[in-house]
Design a protein around this motif. Structure first.
Motif, PDB file in Angstrom:
ATOM      1  N   SER A 174      44.978  48.364  32.302  1.00  0.00           N
ATOM      2  CA  SER A 174      45.685  47.013  32.705  1.00  0.00           C
ATOM      3  C   SER A 174      46.617  47.365  33.795  1.00  0.00           C
ATOM      4  CB  SER A 174      46.537  46.717  31.680  1.00  0.00           C
ATOM      5  OG  SER A 174      47.409  45.385  31.885  1.00  0.00           O
ATOM      6  N   THR A 175      47.235  48.627  33.730  1.00  0.00           N
ATOM      7  CA  THR A 175      47.945  48.833  34.968  1.00  0.00           C
ATOM      8  C   THR A 175      47.114  49.138  36.197  1.00  0.00           C
ATOM      9  OG1 THR A 175      49.537  50.070  33.448  1.00  0.00           O
ATOM     10  CG2 THR A 175      49.685  50.746  35.534  1.00  0.00           C
ATOM     11  N   GLU A 176      46.021  49.965  36.075  1.00  0.00           N
ATOM     12  CA  GLU A 176      44.804  50.039  37.076  1.00  0.00           C
ATOM     13  C   GLU A 176      44.744  48.581  37.893  1.00  0.00           C
ATOM     14  OE1 GLU A 176      41.905  52.469  35.894  1.00  0.00           O
ATOM     15  OE2 GLU A 176      43.305  54.260  35.584  1.00  0.00           O
ATOM     16  N   HIS A 177      44.304  47.651  36.949  1.00  0.00           N
ATOM     17  CA  HIS A 177      43.970  46.274  37.234  1.00  0.00           C
ATOM     18  C   HIS A 177      45.091  45.603  37.921  1.00  0.00           C
ATOM     19  CE1 HIS A 177      41.835  42.507  37.324  1.00  0.00           C
ATOM     20  NE2 HIS A 177      43.200  41.918  36.697  1.00  0.00           N
ATOM     21  N   LEU A 178      46.301  45.883  37.702  1.00  0.00           N
ATOM     22  CA  LEU A 178      47.363  45.288  38.397  1.00  0.00           C
ATOM     23  C   LEU A 178      47.612  45.803  39.566  1.00  0.00           C
ATOM     24  CD1 LEU A 178      50.012  44.578  35.426  1.00  0.00           C
ATOM     25  CD2 LEU A 178      48.489  42.935  36.544  1.00  0.00           C
ATOM     26  N   GLU A 179      47.641  47.207  39.873  1.00  0.00           N
ATOM     27  CA  GLU A 179      47.774  47.798  40.924  1.00  0.00           C
ATOM     28  C   GLU A 179      46.347  47.461  42.045  1.00  0.00           C
ATOM     29  OE1 GLU A 179      47.599  52.058  39.760  1.00  0.00           O
ATOM     30  OE2 GLU A 179      49.846  51.914  39.354  1.00  0.00           O
ATOM     31  N   GLU A 180      45.223  47.417  41.502  1.00  0.00           N
ATOM     32  CA  GLU A 180      44.165  46.966  42.475  1.00  0.00           C
ATOM     33  C   GLU A 180      44.597  45.356  42.896  1.00  0.00           C
ATOM     34  OE1 GLU A 180      39.460  45.805  41.775  1.00  0.00           O
ATOM     35  OE2 GLU A 180      40.366  47.480  40.622  1.00  0.00           O
ATOM     36  N   ARG A 181      44.983  44.652  41.959  1.00  0.00           N
ATOM     37  CA  ARG A 181      45.452  43.020  42.600  1.00  0.00           C
ATOM     38  C   ARG A 181      46.566  43.196  43.478  1.00  0.00           C
ATOM     39  NH1 ARG A 181      45.257  38.469  38.297  1.00  0.00           N
ATOM     40  NH2 ARG A 181      45.390  37.674  40.212  1.00  0.00           N
ATOM     41  N   LEU A 204      48.570  42.532  49.014  1.00  0.00           N
ATOM     42  CA  LEU A 204      49.216  43.281  50.162  1.00  0.00           C
ATOM     43  C   LEU A 204      48.398  43.194  51.578  1.00  0.00           C
ATOM     44  CD1 LEU A 204      51.179  46.179  48.486  1.00  0.00           C
ATOM     45  CD2 LEU A 204      52.203  44.164  49.431  1.00  0.00           C
ATOM     46  N   ARG A 205      47.231  43.505  51.306  1.00  0.00           N
ATOM     47  CA  ARG A 205      46.115  43.367  52.224  1.00  0.00           C
ATOM     48  C   ARG A 205      46.036  41.936  52.863  1.00  0.00           C
ATOM     49  NH1 ARG A 205      40.960  45.281  50.666  1.00  0.00           N
ATOM     50  NH2 ARG A 205      40.412  43.155  50.015  1.00  0.00           N
ATOM     51  N   ALA A 206      45.734  40.886  51.962  1.00  0.00           N
ATOM     52  CA  ALA A 206      46.013  39.557  52.247  1.00  0.00           C
ATOM     53  C   ALA A 206      46.988  39.239  53.018  1.00  0.00           C
ATOM     54  CB  ALA A 206      45.638  38.614  51.164  1.00  0.00           C
ATOM     55  N   VAL A 207      48.281  39.620  52.729  1.00  0.00           N
ATOM     56  CA  VAL A 207      49.472  39.234  53.111  1.00  0.00           C
ATOM     57  C   VAL A 207      49.576  39.597  54.690  1.00  0.00           C
ATOM     58  CG1 VAL A 207      52.095  39.668  53.296  1.00  0.00           C
ATOM     59  CG2 VAL A 207      50.808  38.771  51.200  1.00  0.00           C
TER      60      VAL A 207
END
Length: 68
Positions: A4-11, A16-19
């Motif tokens: 779950s933590t890895e999933h959140l970090e990926e999102r 951040l890239r989109a921003v």
């Protein structure tokens, strides 16, 4: 919990890239708008000068130009 933590970090990384990409787009659009504002101001000054000289004016399709 790690997955779950890895999933959140990926999102978060994707967000951040989109921003960053959107920030670049907005900055480019701001530069483009500044250039367009400058060009419009120059065209307005040029047209105002033509109107003062009497060389500006609208020509209509059914009118003959003044040099005829």
């Amino acid at each position: 919990m790690t997955q779950s933590t890895e999933h959140l970090e990926e999102r978060i990384a994707h967000l951040l890239r989109a921003v960053d990409e959107l920030s670049d787009v907005v900055a480019r659009q701001d530069r483009d708008m500044d250039k367009l504002k400058t060009q419009v101001a120059m065209l307005m000054q040029r047209e105002a000068g033509r109107e003062q000289d009497g060389s500006g004016g609208a020509f209509f399709a059914d009118e003959r130009p003044p040099h005829y």
